[in-house]
Design a protein around this motif. Structure first.
Motif, PDB file in Angstrom:
ATOM      1  N   LEU A  41       0.842  -1.188   0.000  1.00 44.77           N
ATOM      2  CA  LEU A  41       0.000   0.000   0.000  1.00 44.77           C
ATOM      3  C   LEU A  41       0.880   1.242   0.000  1.00 44.77           C
ATOM      4  CD1 LEU A  41      -2.652  -1.111   2.650  1.00 44.77           C
ATOM      5  CD2 LEU A  41      -2.817  -1.267   0.163  1.00 44.77           C
ATOM      6  N   TRP A  42       0.291   2.355  -0.415  1.00 40.70           N
ATOM      7  CA  TRP A  42       1.084   3.588  -0.451  1.00 40.70           C
ATOM      8  C   TRP A  42       1.639   3.934   0.920  1.00 40.70           C
ATOM      9  CZ3 TRP A  42       3.398   5.733  -4.283  1.00 40.70           C
ATOM     10  CH2 TRP A  42       2.876   5.701  -5.572  1.00 40.70           C
ATOM     11  N   ASP A  43       0.810   3.799   1.960  1.00 44.50           N
ATOM     12  CA  ASP A  43       1.282   4.167   3.290  1.00 44.50           C
ATOM     13  C   ASP A  43       2.232   3.132   3.892  1.00 44.50           C
ATOM     14  OD1 ASP A  43      -0.510   2.159   3.777  1.00 44.50           O
ATOM     15  OD2 ASP A  43      -1.847   3.347   5.027  1.00 44.50           O
ATOM     16  N   GLU A  44       2.478   2.031   3.162  1.00 47.57           N
ATOM     17  CA  GLU A  44       3.467   1.044   3.571  1.00 47.57           C
ATOM     18  C   GLU A  44       4.802   1.237   2.865  1.00 47.57           C
ATOM     19  OE1 GLU A  44       0.259  -2.616   4.370  1.00 47.57           O
ATOM     20  OE2 GLU A  44       1.529  -2.590   2.572  1.00 47.57           O
ATOM     21  N   LEU A  45       4.890   2.260   2.023  1.00 44.76           N
ATOM     22  CA  LEU A  45       6.123   2.524   1.292  1.00 44.76           C
ATOM     23  C   LEU A  45       7.253   2.846   2.277  1.00 44.76           C
ATOM     24  CD1 LEU A  45       6.846   2.695  -1.768  1.00 44.76           C
ATOM     25  CD2 LEU A  45       6.671   5.180  -1.530  1.00 44.76           C
ATOM     26  N   PRO A  46       8.416   2.193   2.153  1.00 45.03           N
ATOM     27  CA  PRO A  46       9.524   2.462   3.078  1.00 45.03           C
ATOM     28  C   PRO A  46       9.888   3.943   3.126  1.00 45.03           C
ATOM     29  CG  PRO A  46       9.989   0.502   1.792  1.00 45.03           C
ATOM     30  CD  PRO A  46       8.738   1.094   1.216  1.00 45.03           C
ATOM     31  N   GLU A  47      10.268   4.420   4.287  1.00 45.02           N
ATOM     32  CA  GLU A  47      10.566   5.839   4.483  1.00 45.02           C
ATOM     33  C   GLU A  47      11.706   6.318   3.598  1.00 45.02           C
ATOM     34  OE1 GLU A  47      11.287   6.547   8.580  1.00 45.02           O
ATOM     35  OE2 GLU A  47       9.247   6.029   9.229  1.00 45.02           O
ATOM     36  N   GLY A  48      12.572   5.414   3.192  1.00 43.52           N
ATOM     37  CA  GLY A  48      13.706   5.804   2.363  1.00 43.52           C
ATOM     38  C   GLY A  48      13.314   6.394   1.022  1.00 43.52           C
TER      39      GLY A  48
END
Length: 244
Positions: free
Chosen positions: A173-180
């Motif tokens: 999901l978009w909100d699961e995209l790694p912070e990097g």
């Protein structure tokens, strides 16, 4: 099939050539965009025609295999003809247990148009874009977006592009995209803007010329299953409802 393969390769080469030459040879942006859109559509049409031909061949091969199997069974003296009573007795000796290993994640809301486009067209997702490859991508981007600030925002645009590609490859999901990869909201906004402008298909086609592309991640319809089959000494009473 050989003719269709050659035709597809020529169209792909024409698109690759256009991506690097139109910026310099055609000053009118509208003309460049129209030419790139037409070349991209030609590639998609040739790819779809080739896929259809492959499906026809597979169907013919399956029919030929089935015919051969039937002939062999008949030659063996009709051994393929099994009485229904015998078949029922064999099935009755099988104790089959199906166990789901996890759950299928159900997504809410409207399906991502970019993901839907990749699934519909069969276009694979490009590999990561390296820093050495970025100048060519950025130059192509400026032919679609007059404001260079859009391509040179406060957040590294290459990193955000790699984040969008990561999401398509992994299905997160978009909100699961790694912070990097930076703020996911900004990455989503940029990807959707590129798609609405017609830039995303052109970008993907160009990047896929490098190879190493992977299919877009599709959500499974059923969870992974563990199937256990044992043979009992006598017929099993199948009176237990499946956990599915």
């Amino acid at each position: 099939m050989a003719h269709l393969t050659v035709a597809l390769r020529k169209k792909e080469e024409a698109l690759t050539h256009a991506l690097t030459t139109l910026v310099l040879s055609v000053p009118d942006q509208a003309v460049r965009e129209a030419a790139l859109r037409q070349l991209t559509q030609d590639v998609h049409s040739a790819r779809a025609l080739l896929a259809t031909g492959q499906q026809v061949l597979l169907g013919q091969e399956a029919a030929a295999t089935a015919h051969t199997t039937t002939c062999l069974a008949q030659a063996a003296g009709g051994a393929a003809h099994v009485e229904m009573a015998d078949m029922t007795a064999v099935i009755g000796l099988l104790d089959i247990m199906v166990k789901p290993l996890g759950e299928v994640r159900k997504r809410s809301g409207v399906k991502c148009k970019v993901t839907e486009w990749h699934e519909r067209t069969g276009t694979p997702v490009p590999a990561r874009v390296a820093a050495s490859e970025w100048p060519v991508v950025e130059e192509l981007m400026t032919t679609y977006f007059a404001c260079r600030q859009f391509a040179r925002g406060t957040v590294d645009i290459r990193t955000q592009l790699n984040g969008a590609l990561h999401r398509l490859r992994t299905g997160c999901l978009w909100d699961e995209l790694p912070e990097g990869y930076g703020p996911w909201q900004l990455a989503k906004e940029r990807q959707n803007a590129w798609f609405r402008k017609g830039f995303w298909p052109v970008l993907v086609e160009g990047l896929n010329r490098r190879g190493a592309a992977t299919p877009v991640r599709r959500e499974p319809q059923v969870p992974p299953l563990e199937v256990t089959v044992t043979v009992a000494s006598e017929s099993v009473k199948h009176d237990t409802r499946s956990t599915l």
